[in-house]
Structure formats: structure tokens, C-alpha cells
Design a protein around this motif. Structure first.
Motif, short mmCIF file in Angstrom:
data_model
loop_
_atom_site.label_atom_id
_atom_site.label_comp_id
_atom_site.label_asym_id
_atom_site.label_seq_id
_atom_site.Cartn_x
_atom_site.Cartn_y
_atom_site.Cartn_z
N VAL A 134 0.84 -1.21 0.00
CA VAL A 134 0.00 0.00 0.00
C VAL A 134 0.88 1.26 0.00
CG1 VAL A 134 -1.62 1.35 1.41
CG2 VAL A 134 -2.01 -1.09 1.06
N VAL A 135 1.90 1.26 0.85
CA VAL A 135 2.79 2.42 0.93
C VAL A 135 3.57 2.59 -0.38
CG1 VAL A 135 4.75 3.44 2.15
CG2 VAL A 135 2.93 2.32 3.44
N LEU A 136 4.04 1.48 -0.95
CA LEU A 136 4.75 1.56 -2.24
C LEU A 136 3.84 2.09 -3.34
CD1 LEU A 136 7.04 -1.58 -2.52
CD2 LEU A 136 7.71 0.81 -2.50
N GLY A 137 2.59 1.64 -3.34
CA GLY A 137 1.63 2.15 -4.32
C GLY A 137 1.45 3.65 -4.19
N ALA A 138 1.39 4.13 -2.96
CA ALA A 138 1.26 5.58 -2.73
C ALA A 138 2.52 6.31 -3.17
CB ALA A 138 0.97 5.86 -1.26
N VAL A 172 -5.24 14.55 3.72
CA VAL A 172 -4.85 13.14 3.71
C VAL A 172 -3.77 12.88 4.76
CG1 VAL A 172 -3.65 11.38 2.32
CG2 VAL A 172 -5.54 12.67 1.33
N ALA A 173 -2.77 13.75 4.83
CA ALA A 173 -1.70 13.59 5.83
C ALA A 173 -2.27 13.64 7.24
CB ALA A 173 -0.64 14.68 5.65
N ALA A 174 -3.19 14.56 7.49
CA ALA A 174 -3.80 14.67 8.82
C ALA A 174 -4.60 13.42 9.17
CB ALA A 174 -4.69 15.92 8.88
N SER A 223 0.29 -6.83 18.98
CA SER A 223 0.83 -5.50 18.71
C SER A 223 1.83 -5.52 17.55
CB SER A 223 1.50 -4.94 19.96
OG SER A 223 2.48 -5.82 20.44
N VAL A 224 2.38 -6.68 17.21
CA VAL A 224 3.30 -6.77 16.07
C VAL A 224 2.56 -6.46 14.78
CG1 VAL A 224 4.75 -8.36 14.74
CG2 VAL A 224 4.86 -8.36 17.24
N THR A 225 1.39 -7.04 14.62
CA THR A 225 0.60 -6.78 13.41
C THR A 225 0.09 -5.34 13.41
OG1 THR A 225 -0.06 -9.09 13.37
CG2 THR A 225 -1.34 -7.59 12.03
N TYR A 226 -0.39 -4.88 14.54
CA TYR A 226 -0.87 -3.50 14.62
C TYR A 226 0.28 -2.51 14.40
CZ TYR A 226 -5.69 -4.37 15.99
OH TYR A 226 -7.02 -4.72 15.98
N GLY A 227 1.47 -2.91 14.81
CA GLY A 227 2.64 -2.07 14.59
C GLY A 227 2.92 -1.83 13.12
N CYS A 228 2.69 -2.85 12.30
CA CYS A 228 2.91 -2.67 10.86
C CYS A 228 1.87 -1.71 10.30
CB CYS A 228 2.92 -4.00 10.12
SG CYS A 228 1.34 -4.64 9.58
N VAL A 229 0.65 -1.75 10.80
CA VAL A 229 -0.38 -0.82 10.34
C VAL A 229 -0.01 0.60 10.77
CG1 VAL A 229 -2.81 -0.15 10.59
CG2 VAL A 229 -2.19 -2.56 10.35
N MET A 230 0.44 0.76 12.01
CA MET A 230 0.83 2.07 12.49
C MET A 230 2.01 2.62 11.67
SD MET A 230 2.27 3.27 16.18
CE MET A 230 3.85 2.56 15.80
N GLY A 231 3.00 1.78 11.42
CA GLY A 231 4.14 2.21 10.62
C GLY A 231 3.73 2.59 9.21
N GLY A 232 2.84 1.81 8.62
CA GLY A 232 2.36 2.12 7.27
C GLY A 232 1.59 3.42 7.22
N MET A 233 0.74 3.65 8.21
CA MET A 233 -0.02 4.91 8.25
C MET A 233 0.91 6.11 8.44
SD MET A 233 -3.14 4.26 7.73
CE MET A 233 -3.97 2.71 7.51
N THR A 234 1.94 5.92 9.25
CA THR A 234 2.92 7.00 9.46
C THR A 234 3.65 7.30 8.16
OG1 THR A 234 3.18 6.34 11.77
CG2 THR A 234 4.92 7.70 10.82
N MET A 235 4.07 6.26 7.45
CA MET A 235 4.76 6.48 6.17
C MET A 235 3.84 7.11 5.14
SD MET A 235 7.38 3.31 5.65
CE MET A 235 6.73 1.98 6.63
N ALA A 270 1.37 9.13 5.82
CA ALA A 270 1.25 10.54 6.22
C ALA A 270 2.47 11.33 5.75
CB ALA A 270 1.09 10.65 7.73
N MET A 271 3.65 10.75 5.90
CA MET A 271 4.87 11.42 5.46
C MET A 271 4.87 11.62 3.94
SD MET A 271 7.53 9.47 8.03
CE MET A 271 8.95 9.82 7.05
N LEU A 272 4.44 10.61 3.20
CA LEU A 272 4.38 10.75 1.74
C LEU A 272 3.37 11.82 1.33
CD1 LEU A 272 4.54 7.01 0.61
CD2 LEU A 272 6.32 8.76 0.30
N ALA A 273 2.25 11.90 2.04
CA ALA A 273 1.25 12.93 1.74
C ALA A 273 1.82 14.32 2.04
CB ALA A 273 -0.03 12.69 2.54
N LEU A 274 2.56 14.45 3.13
CA LEU A 274 3.19 15.74 3.44
C LEU A 274 4.23 16.11 2.38
CD1 LEU A 274 3.64 15.59 7.32
CD2 LEU A 274 2.13 17.11 6.00
N LEU A 275 4.97 15.13 1.90
CA LEU A 275 5.93 15.39 0.83
C LEU A 275 5.23 15.85 -0.44
CD1 LEU A 275 8.44 12.42 1.28
CD2 LEU A 275 8.88 14.84 1.70
#
Length: 175
Positions: free
Chosen positions: A60-64, A95-97, A126-138, A140-145
Motif C-alpha cells: 500500500v505504501v509503495l503504491g502511494a 490526507v496527511a492529517a 501488537s506486532v501486526t498492529y505495529g505494521c499498520v501504524m508504521g504504514g499509516m505513518t509512512m 502521512a509522510m508521503l502525503a506531506l511530501l
């Protein structure tokens, strides 16, 4: 700015390669064991289930990052370029927000789901949820960029007629 995007892409590509390779090796090994000995590794079904969300989130992040997600922009394309630019800027910031809110909400859930453990490997939820959190953070960063690029006078969405066809070469467009 490109350094951040490259780092995100590299991280996601690495996660995808590792997860895909591990899933492939585990499934092949388990299949061979099943046919050769009639038994299988008990944890062989659980580990791919734990790795699959990482694989999906990285995709998903790569697609974005590559701008490969589907958009419906036919209404915006009819507007003048300055208006498209404002809409693009506001849209990327929104989107970033939203991704930041989702990331924070996931962060708050990590403690709750840490108590849930996988049956065999005892990996916390929390390992699986951690990947979701990391993906959402990335994301958000891509949207800010993207918002920054629009702010700097970069790519506001162009009308479809101005976009080259994907399989056209410069020689074909010049003809």
C-alpha cells in the motif's frame, strides 16, 4: 525530500522481499514435508498469517509512493491550474492529517492488543498492529511530501489531455 521518499520505498521494498521470501520458503517446506512424510510444521500456517499484513501494508505504501492508486479526478481536471493547485495542496494536507490520526489511534491500541498472542508462536497482536501504524505513518509522510511539492510549485494535477500515454515513447509523442 527525495531522501525521505527513497528511504520509505527502500524500507517497504525490503519488507516485501523478506516477507514474500519467508512465506514462500515456509509454504514450500511445509508442502514438501506434507507429501514426503505425511506431517507438517505446526507453526507453518501461523507465520505467513503474521507476515501477510506486513506484505500488504508495504504494498500500500509503495503504491502511494509511486502514485499508483486509483483516483477520480475528472471534475478537478476541468478547473484552472491555480485552483487545481489549491485543491491538491488542501487535499494532501487533509490526507496527511487523516493518516496521522489513524497512526495515533493505532499507537493507542498497541497496549491493548499486546495481550492477544498467536496460538503457537505466542507473537503479540501488537506486532501486526505495529505494521499498520508504521504504514499509516509512512503514508502521512508521503502525503506531506506531496503537499510540499505542490506548495513549491510542483505537480498540480494536470488535465488528462496533457498527460502522455504510458506506452508512448518521446519519439511517438513528437510525431
Amino acid at each position: 525530500m527525495k531522501l525521505v521518499e527513497r528511504a520509505i520505498v527502500l524500507i517497504c521494498q525490503s519488507v516485501m522481499w523478506i516477507a514474500t521470501s519467508v512465506i514462500f520458503v515456509i509454504l514450500c517446506t511445509n508442502t514438501v514435508l506434507r507429501y514426503a512424510t505425511g506431517s507438517s510444521l505446526q507453526w507453518a500456517a501461523e507465520l505467513p498469517e503474521l507476515l501477510f499484513p506486513w506484505l500488504v501494508m508495504a504494498g500500500v505504501v509503495l503504491g502511494a509512493a509511486h502514485g499508483s492508486h486509483i483516483t477520480t479526478s475528472f471534475l478537478v481536471e476541468t478547473l484552472p491550474a491555480p485552483v487545481r493547485r489549491v485543491i491538491a495542496l488542501v487535499g494532501w494536507l487533509l490526507v496527511a492529517a487523516l493518516y496521522a490520526v489513524l497512526s495515533r489511534a493505532t499507537w493507542q491500541m498497541l497496549e491493548i492488543v499486546a495481550d492477544e498472542k498467536s496460538p503457537i508462536l505466542q507473537v503479540p497482536g501488537s506486532v501486526t498492529y505495529g505494521c499498520v501504524m508504521g504504514g499509516m505513518t509512512m503514508l502521512a509522510m508521503l502525503a506531506l511530501l506531496s503537499a510540499w511539492q505542490v506548495w513549491q510549485g510542483g505537480a498540480a494535477p494536470a488535465p488528462a489531455a496533457a498527460l502522455p500515454v504510458a506506452d508512448e515513447t518521446p519519439e511517438v509523442r513528437a510525431a
